[in-house]
Design a protein around this motif. Structure first.
Motif, PDB file in Angstrom:
ATOM      1  N   LYS A   1       0.827  -1.201   0.000  1.00 40.50           N
ATOM      2  CA  LYS A   1       0.000   0.000   0.000  1.00 40.50           C
ATOM      3  C   LYS A   1       0.868   1.261   0.000  1.00 40.50           C
ATOM      4  CE  LYS A   1      -4.157   1.744   2.342  1.00 40.50           C
ATOM      5  NZ  LYS A   1      -3.707   3.054   2.810  1.00 40.50           N
ATOM      6  N   ARG A   2       0.459   2.232  -0.785  1.00 42.83           N
ATOM      7  CA  ARG A   2       1.208   3.469  -0.896  1.00 42.83           C
ATOM      8  C   ARG A   2       1.055   4.355   0.332  1.00 42.83           C
ATOM      9  NH1 ARG A   2       1.556   5.814  -5.980  1.00 42.83           N
ATOM     10  NH2 ARG A   2      -0.403   4.726  -6.409  1.00 42.83           N
ATOM     11  N   SER A   3      -0.172   4.549   0.751  1.00 40.96           N
ATOM     12  CA  SER A   3      -0.450   5.497   1.831  1.00 40.96           C
ATOM     13  C   SER A   3      -0.484   4.799   3.178  1.00 40.96           C
ATOM     14  CB  SER A   3      -1.779   6.215   1.568  1.00 40.96           C
ATOM     15  OG  SER A   3      -2.812   5.283   1.346  1.00 40.96           O
ATOM     16  N   TYR A   4      -0.397   5.585   4.204  1.00 39.37           N
ATOM     17  CA  TYR A   4      -0.370   5.069   5.565  1.00 39.37           C
ATOM     18  C   TYR A   4      -1.752   4.575   5.986  1.00 39.37           C
ATOM     19  CZ  TYR A   4       0.046   5.025  10.637  1.00 39.37           C
ATOM     20  OH  TYR A   4       0.027   4.647  11.947  1.00 39.37           O
ATOM     21  N   GLY A   5      -1.787   3.511   6.777  1.00 40.56           N
ATOM     22  CA  GLY A   5      -3.038   3.054   7.343  1.00 40.56           C
ATOM     23  C   GLY A   5      -3.615   1.859   6.620  1.00 40.56           C
ATOM     24  N   LEU A   6      -4.468   1.140   7.350  1.00 37.17           N
ATOM     25  CA  LEU A   6      -5.126  -0.036   6.799  1.00 37.17           C
ATOM     26  C   LEU A   6      -6.165   0.416   5.785  1.00 37.17           C
ATOM     27  CD1 LEU A   6      -4.797  -3.040   7.582  1.00 37.17           C
ATOM     28  CD2 LEU A   6      -6.838  -2.781   8.992  1.00 37.17           C
ATOM     29  N   GLY A   7      -6.317  -0.306   4.692  1.00 32.01           N
ATOM     30  CA  GLY A   7      -7.323   0.069   3.704  1.00 32.01           C
ATOM     31  C   GLY A   7      -7.328  -0.861   2.525  1.00 32.01           C
ATOM     32  N   ARG A   8      -8.331  -0.666   1.650  1.00 36.46           N
ATOM     33  CA  ARG A   8      -8.539  -1.558   0.513  1.00 36.46           C
ATOM     34  C   ARG A   8      -8.161  -0.912  -0.815  1.00 36.46           C
ATOM     35  NH1 ARG A   8     -14.099  -4.924   2.010  1.00 36.46           N
ATOM     36  NH2 ARG A   8     -13.548  -5.303   4.201  1.00 36.46           N
ATOM     37  N   TRP A   9      -7.639   0.292  -0.752  1.00 34.56           N
ATOM     38  CA  TRP A   9      -7.281   1.004  -1.982  1.00 34.56           C
ATOM     39  C   TRP A   9      -5.875   1.596  -1.878  1.00 34.56           C
ATOM     40  CZ3 TRP A   9     -11.889   1.358   0.639  1.00 34.56           C
ATOM     41  CH2 TRP A   9     -13.006   0.834  -0.009  1.00 34.56           C
ATOM     42  N   ASP A  10      -5.411   2.136  -2.978  1.00 33.32           N
ATOM     43  CA  ASP A  10      -4.143   2.852  -3.020  1.00 33.32           C
ATOM     44  C   ASP A  10      -2.949   1.934  -2.817  1.00 33.32           C
ATOM     45  OD1 ASP A  10      -2.517   5.621  -1.313  1.00 33.32           O
ATOM     46  OD2 ASP A  10      -2.660   5.152  -3.441  1.00 33.32           O
ATOM     47  N   TYR A  11      -2.965   0.801  -3.525  1.00 38.11           N
ATOM     48  CA  TYR A  11      -1.839  -0.111  -3.480  1.00 38.11           C
ATOM     49  C   TYR A  11      -0.910   0.204  -4.638  1.00 38.11           C
ATOM     50  CZ  TYR A  11      -3.754  -2.622   0.404  1.00 38.11           C
ATOM     51  OH  TYR A  11      -4.192  -2.946   1.666  1.00 38.11           O
ATOM     52  N   GLU A  12       0.360   0.253  -4.334  1.00 39.00           N
ATOM     53  CA  GLU A  12       1.345   0.781  -5.280  1.00 39.00           C
ATOM     54  C   GLU A  12       2.110  -0.308  -6.017  1.00 39.00           C
ATOM     55  OE1 GLU A  12       4.987   4.053  -5.152  1.00 39.00           O
ATOM     56  OE2 GLU A  12       4.265   3.119  -3.319  1.00 39.00           O
ATOM     57  N   TYR A  13       2.579  -1.288  -5.299  1.00 43.05           N
ATOM     58  CA  TYR A  13       3.395  -2.341  -5.892  1.00 43.05           C
ATOM     59  C   TYR A  13       2.639  -3.666  -5.856  1.00 43.05           C
ATOM     60  CZ  TYR A  13       7.109   1.071  -5.156  1.00 43.05           C
ATOM     61  OH  TYR A  13       7.870   2.214  -5.160  1.00 43.05           O
ATOM     62  N   TRP A  14       2.821  -4.441  -6.927  1.00 44.58           N
ATOM     63  CA  TRP A  14       2.081  -5.697  -7.074  1.00 44.58           C
ATOM     64  C   TRP A  14       3.007  -6.821  -7.492  1.00 44.58           C
ATOM     65  CZ3 TRP A  14      -3.236  -5.865  -6.242  1.00 44.58           C
ATOM     66  CH2 TRP A  14      -3.848  -4.616  -6.070  1.00 44.58           C
ATOM     67  N   GLY A  15       2.700  -8.023  -7.010  1.00 47.21           N
ATOM     68  CA  GLY A  15       3.393  -9.194  -7.489  1.00 47.21           C
ATOM     69  C   GLY A  15       2.763  -9.687  -8.779  1.00 47.21           C
ATOM     70  N   GLN A  16       3.310 -10.765  -9.302  1.00 47.29           N
ATOM     71  CA  GLN A  16       2.811 -11.312 -10.564  1.00 47.29           C
ATOM     72  C   GLN A  16       1.677 -12.312 -10.366  1.00 47.29           C
ATOM     73  OE1 GLN A  16       6.342 -12.690 -12.679  1.00 47.29           O
ATOM     74  NE2 GLN A  16       6.433 -10.736 -13.761  1.00 47.29           N
ATOM     75  N   GLY A  17       1.465 -12.740  -9.139  1.00 46.89           N
ATOM     76  CA  GLY A  17       0.328 -13.593  -8.848  1.00 46.89           C
ATOM     77  C   GLY A  17       0.666 -15.067  -8.794  1.00 46.89           C
ATOM     78  N   THR A  18      -0.176 -15.799  -8.072  1.00 48.66           N
ATOM     79  CA  THR A  18      -0.063 -17.251  -7.987  1.00 48.66           C
ATOM     80  C   THR A  18      -1.470 -17.844  -8.127  1.00 48.66           C
ATOM     81  OG1 THR A  18       0.824 -19.091  -6.669  1.00 48.66           O
ATOM     82  CG2 THR A  18      -0.194 -17.300  -5.441  1.00 48.66           C
ATOM     83  N   GLN A  19      -1.571 -18.892  -8.914  1.00 48.26           N
ATOM     84  CA  GLN A  19      -2.878 -19.467  -9.217  1.00 48.26           C
ATOM     85  C   GLN A  19      -3.332 -20.389  -8.092  1.00 48.26           C
ATOM     86  OE1 GLN A  19      -5.002 -19.133 -12.099  1.00 48.26           O
ATOM     87  NE2 GLN A  19      -6.416 -20.251 -10.757  1.00 48.26           N
ATOM     88  N   VAL A  20      -4.567 -20.205  -7.682  1.00 45.15           N
ATOM     89  CA  VAL A  20      -5.222 -21.105  -6.731  1.00 45.15           C
ATOM     90  C   VAL A  20      -6.456 -21.670  -7.422  1.00 45.15           C
ATOM     91  CG1 VAL A  20      -6.485 -21.271  -4.559  1.00 45.15           C
ATOM     92  CG2 VAL A  20      -4.390 -19.912  -4.689  1.00 45.15           C
ATOM     93  N   THR A  21      -6.533 -22.983  -7.469  1.00 44.82           N
ATOM     94  CA  THR A  21      -7.682 -23.653  -8.089  1.00 44.82           C
ATOM     95  C   THR A  21      -8.293 -24.617  -7.082  1.00 44.82           C
ATOM     96  OG1 THR A  21      -6.635 -23.508 -10.267  1.00 44.82           O
ATOM     97  CG2 THR A  21      -8.472 -25.058 -10.010  1.00 44.82           C
ATOM     98  N   VAL A  22      -9.578 -24.445  -6.836  1.00 47.58           N
ATOM     99  CA  VAL A  22     -10.285 -25.288  -5.882  1.00 47.58           C
ATOM    100  C   VAL A  22     -11.299 -26.133  -6.650  1.00 47.58           C
ATOM    101  CG1 VAL A  22     -11.638 -25.363  -3.764  1.00 47.58           C
ATOM    102  CG2 VAL A  22     -10.008 -23.492  -4.141  1.00 47.58           C
ATOM    103  N   SER A  23     -11.139 -27.425  -6.582  1.00 51.87           N
ATOM    104  CA  SER A  23     -12.048 -28.328  -7.285  1.00 51.87           C
ATOM    105  C   SER A  23     -13.179 -28.762  -6.364  1.00 51.87           C
ATOM    106  CB  SER A  23     -11.285 -29.548  -7.792  1.00 51.87           C
ATOM    107  OG  SER A  23     -10.768 -30.280  -6.697  1.00 51.87           O
ATOM    108  N   SER A  24     -14.326 -28.999  -6.980  1.00 46.72           N
ATOM    109  CA  SER A  24     -15.506 -29.387  -6.184  1.00 46.72           C
ATOM    110  C   SER A  24     -15.587 -30.892  -6.017  1.00 46.72           C
ATOM    111  CB  SER A  24     -16.773 -28.868  -6.856  1.00 46.72           C
ATOM    112  OG  SER A  24     -16.845 -29.363  -8.164  1.00 46.72           O
TER     113      SER A  24
END
Length: 122
Positions: free
Chosen positions: A99-122
């Motif tokens: 997160k870019r700004s100070y404090g807990l929150g759901r917005w304003d994220y600055e840096y991101w990873g490339q991701g990891t796949q999660v697959t849940v089978s039924s």
């Protein structure tokens, strides 16, 4: 160099568990709120969980509350997401973010990873 690298994704049956990790470089991690987001096929990326720098405060999306736990090890610059009682609707690419700004929150994220796949089978 700013770097966030996720790991720990995979294929799991419904009801199972996975633990995601995110290894971060200092500038993307130190002093920052960190979060997990996910994006399912055909859907927008959505917030999953966030944790304060100290680890003393956390926020969860309603859809994962009581099933997922976010944590961090500041000595290792690593963020975690423990996912229990997984359901097929949890299938997505999971991203960690800084997160870019100070404090807990759901917005304003600055840096991101490339991701990891999660697959849940039924």
């Amino acid at each position: 160099q700013v770097q966030l690298v996720e790991s720990g994704g995979g294929l799991v049956q419904a009801g199972g568990s996975l633990r995601l990790s995110c290894a971060a470089s200092g500038r993307a991690y130190s002093g920052r709120t960190m979060g997990w987001f996910r994006q399912a096929p055909g859907k927008e990326r959505e917030f999953v969980a966030a944790i304060s720098w100290s680890g003393g405060s956390a926020d969860y999306a309603d859809s994962v509350k009581d099933r997922f736990t976010i944590s961090r090890d500041n000595g290792k610059n690593t963020l975690y997401l423990q996912m229990n009682n997984l359901i097929p609707e949890d299938t997505a690419v999971y991203y960690c973010a800084s997160k870019r700004s100070y404090g807990l929150g759901r917005w304003d994220y600055e840096y991101w990873g490339q991701g990891t796949q999660v697959t849940v089978s039924s």
